[in-house]
Design an enzyme around this catalytic site. Structure first.
Site, PDB file in Angstrom:
ATOM      1  N   LYS A 145      45.961  49.373  46.581  1.00 58.50           N
ATOM      2  CA  LYS A 145      44.599  49.454  46.049  1.00 58.50           C
ATOM      3  C   LYS A 145      43.870  48.174  46.437  1.00 58.50           C
ATOM      4  CE  LYS A 145      42.944  48.921  41.854  1.00 58.50           C
ATOM      5  NZ  LYS A 145      42.486  49.067  40.460  1.00 58.50           N
ATOM      6  N   LEU A 188      44.737  43.053  32.991  1.00 59.52           N
ATOM      7  CA  LEU A 188      45.752  42.056  33.321  1.00 59.52           C
ATOM      8  C   LEU A 188      46.631  41.887  32.088  1.00 59.52           C
ATOM      9  CD1 LEU A 188      46.679  40.273  35.604  1.00 59.52           C
ATOM     10  CD2 LEU A 188      45.116  38.502  34.829  1.00 59.52           C
ATOM     11  N   ASP A 202      35.889  54.444  36.648  1.00 61.53           N
ATOM     12  CA  ASP A 202      36.676  53.462  35.892  1.00 61.53           C
ATOM     13  C   ASP A 202      35.824  52.837  34.787  1.00 61.53           C
ATOM     14  OD1 ASP A 202      38.468  51.619  34.940  1.00 61.53           O
ATOM     15  OD2 ASP A 202      38.409  50.314  36.683  1.00 61.53           O
ATOM     16  N   ASP A 251      48.104  52.862  38.276  1.00 61.48           N
ATOM     17  CA  ASP A 251      47.793  51.517  38.775  1.00 61.48           C
ATOM     18  C   ASP A 251      48.269  50.542  37.705  1.00 61.48           C
ATOM     19  OD1 ASP A 251      46.680  49.323  40.117  1.00 61.48           O
ATOM     20  OD2 ASP A 251      44.730  49.597  39.138  1.00 61.48           O
ATOM     21  N   GLU A 287      37.154  53.709  43.961  1.00 63.70           N
ATOM     22  CA  GLU A 287      37.045  53.455  42.524  1.00 63.70           C
ATOM     23  C   GLU A 287      35.724  52.758  42.193  1.00 63.70           C
ATOM     24  OE1 GLU A 287      39.420  50.813  39.116  1.00 63.70           O
ATOM     25  OE2 GLU A 287      40.489  51.566  40.885  1.00 63.70           O
ATOM     26  N   ASP A 308      50.488  47.610  37.983  1.00 66.98           N
ATOM     27  CA  ASP A 308      51.264  46.579  38.662  1.00 66.98           C
ATOM     28  C   ASP A 308      51.114  45.172  38.090  1.00 66.98           C
ATOM     29  OD1 ASP A 308      48.561  46.569  39.515  1.00 66.98           O
ATOM     30  OD2 ASP A 308      49.077  45.456  41.311  1.00 66.98           O
ATOM     31  N   CYS A 311      45.274  49.723  34.024  1.00 67.14           N
ATOM     32  CA  CYS A 311      45.544  48.666  33.061  1.00 67.14           C
ATOM     33  C   CYS A 311      44.638  47.482  33.345  1.00 67.14           C
ATOM     34  CB  CYS A 311      47.006  48.226  33.132  1.00 67.14           C
ATOM     35  SG  CYS A 311      47.471  47.511  34.732  1.00 67.14           S
ATOM     36  N   ASP A 341      38.862  49.793  45.654  1.00 70.20           N
ATOM     37  CA  ASP A 341      38.181  49.465  44.398  1.00 70.20           C
ATOM     38  C   ASP A 341      36.925  48.669  44.728  1.00 70.20           C
ATOM     39  OD1 ASP A 341      37.346  48.848  41.873  1.00 70.20           O
ATOM     40  OD2 ASP A 341      39.200  47.892  41.226  1.00 70.20           O
ATOM     41  N   LYS A 351      42.280  53.563  30.677  1.00 71.82           N
ATOM     42  CA  LYS A 351      42.944  52.321  30.307  1.00 71.82           C
ATOM     43  C   LYS A 351      42.936  52.208  28.786  1.00 71.82           C
ATOM     44  CE  LYS A 351      41.503  49.947  34.547  1.00 71.82           C
ATOM     45  NZ  LYS A 351      40.672  48.879  35.135  1.00 71.82           N
ATOM     46  N   LYS A 404      40.830  45.578  46.840  1.00 71.39           N
ATOM     47  CA  LYS A 404      39.568  45.056  46.321  1.00 71.39           C
ATOM     48  C   LYS A 404      38.714  44.638  47.516  1.00 71.39           C
ATOM     49  CE  LYS A 404      40.812  44.761  41.827  1.00 71.39           C
ATOM     50  NZ  LYS A 404      40.076  45.311  40.672  1.00 71.39           N
ATOM     51  N   ARG A 423      35.160  38.221  38.646  1.00 70.30           N
ATOM     52  CA  ARG A 423      35.772  37.113  37.916  1.00 70.30           C
ATOM     53  C   ARG A 423      36.991  36.574  38.645  1.00 70.30           C
ATOM     54  NH1 ARG A 423      39.310  39.808  33.067  1.00 70.30           N
ATOM     55  NH2 ARG A 423      39.895  41.707  34.136  1.00 70.30           N
ATOM     56  N   THR A 470      47.793  46.109  43.766  1.00 72.04           N
ATOM     57  CA  THR A 470      46.457  45.632  44.096  1.00 72.04           C
ATOM     58  C   THR A 470      46.495  44.559  45.179  1.00 72.04           C
ATOM     59  OG1 THR A 470      45.657  46.109  41.866  1.00 72.04           O
ATOM     60  CG2 THR A 470      44.376  44.548  43.172  1.00 72.04           C
TER      61      THR A 470
END
Length: 363
Positions: A159, A296, A242, A319, A217, A321, A294, A189, A266, A161, A24, A134
């Site tokens: 981390k 967003l 996750d 994680d 992850e 941030d 977490c 991730d 989370k 992506k 997304r 991230t």
């Protein structure tokens, strides 16, 4: 002290820049903020982030769930947390974000009533924790620039992506490893982007190249528990579950089969503190470590997550941030971030005093 009313509102969280991940692209996240009000006038704060592609929670579904929950818990003593959560769970299944918002607010009230910060109530192991930051997927230049900027700001764990193309992932990580200084750790991730055998091949290549990845992850689809275990069993690098762990029952599957080396908790996925604690306790029994993550989220959710993360010794990674991604901080109080260190306050509950820009929504 009994629950007298629940008010629901929305806050706008404009981002500094577009947030990209494999599944997304987000430009303006939405967050619902609840205020649980007692008969003594005390207010507990909680929040719910919309995560439609992960938990299925949208703004409308969160509001609908809160409308159902509200009459079921009005009048219950705030100390009766078991009674409150039982009433909520009997009212509707899933809807974890709405449940997490109420859960946060109830525990916030509990801390305020007894004058204790939540991190001390949950265990008090420490009062601060290091978070990674991230690095979103993009061009090589964009990812290197973001990485170097994060390092300049004091971050030592990135981390990354990596998208769904495994070869591109390897190429990006190889460049990043050469670009960052020694002592900076890369975490990966994969966002459910690989097939099990592809994941094993890819991770083994990373190992052979000496990329020294801290963990991978969610390399496979969330529902593919057998595939996740296959990857865990066939690589040296630690695997973090996750999206496969939406709640305590999912965590139990991972724990029983040793399907992952680490579990990412989370609050938005599991429905709040009371379920997160169940996961931590189960994992600790068998020696599986946990990471606090977490969505967003604003500083409300980050404060809640950090309060549990610092409290428990089995929480070894964080994680948290995302609150740094917003143009402005509309939350007064809560955690403080100094470079890569998140520190909780010693004020009662979550320590949040005000939510600026909160616009009430009538249920």
């Amino acid at each position: 002290m009994r629950i007298r009313d629940i008010k629901v509102g929305k806050i706008d969280l404009p981002l500094k820049r577009t947030y990209k991940r494999a599944q997304r692209i987000i430009e303006t996240p939405e967050e619902i903020v609840v205020k649980v009000i007692t008969d003594e006038g005390e207010i507990g704060i909680g929040s719910a982030a919309t995560t439609s592609q992960i938990t299925g929670d949208t703004e409308d579904s969160i509001l609908g769930a809160l409308k159902l929950i509200k009459p079921k818990i009005i009048g219950i003593e705030t100390d009766d947390t078991e009674g409150i959560f039982k009433a909520i769970d009997k009212t509707l299944v899933n809807n974890s974000a709405a449940k997490a918002a109420i859960d946060m607010a109830i525990y916030d009230l509990f801390g305020k009533k007894y004058g204790i910060p939540l991190y001390k109530f949950f265990g008090g192991y420490r009062n601060e924790i290091e978070t990674d930051i991230t690095i979103n997927f993009g061009t090589v230049e964009e990812m290197v620039t973001s990485s170097l900027d994060a390092i300049m700001k004091g971050y030592t764990h990135l981390k990354v992506k990596v998208g769904t193309d495994s070869q591109v992932a390897i190429d990006r990580l190889n460049v990043l490893k050469k670009s960052v200084r020694k002592g900076v750790t890369l975490r990966v991730d994969a966002d459910q982007g690989w097939r099990p055998k592809e994941a094993v091949r890819t991770i083994r290549k990373m190992e052979d190249m000496g990329l020294d990845i801290d963990f991978i992850e969610q390399p496979v689809k969330a529902w593919d528990y057998d595939g996740l275990k296959y990857v865990t069993d066939h690589v040296e690098t630690e695997i973090l579950a996750d999206e496969s762990v939406q709640g305590a029952p999912d965590a139990l599957k991972i724990i029983q089969t040793r399907g992952a080396d680490l579990i990412n908790i989370k609050l938005m996925k599991c429905g709040g503190f009371h379920n997160a604690i169940k996961i931590i306790n189960m994992a600790e029994i068998v020696g599986i470590k946990c990471m606090m993550g977490c969505m967003l989220e604003s500083k409300i959710g980050i404060t809640a997550a950090a309060s549990l993360a610092v409290a428990r010794r089995n929480m070894i990674k964080a994680d948290l941030d995302t609150m740094l991604m917003f143009k402005e901080d509309s939350i007064v109080g809560g955690v403080n971030i100094d470079k890569n260190i998140i520190k909780v306050s010693n004020e009662p509950g979550l320590g949040i005093h005000e939510v600026k820009g909160w616009n009430e929504i009538i249920l």
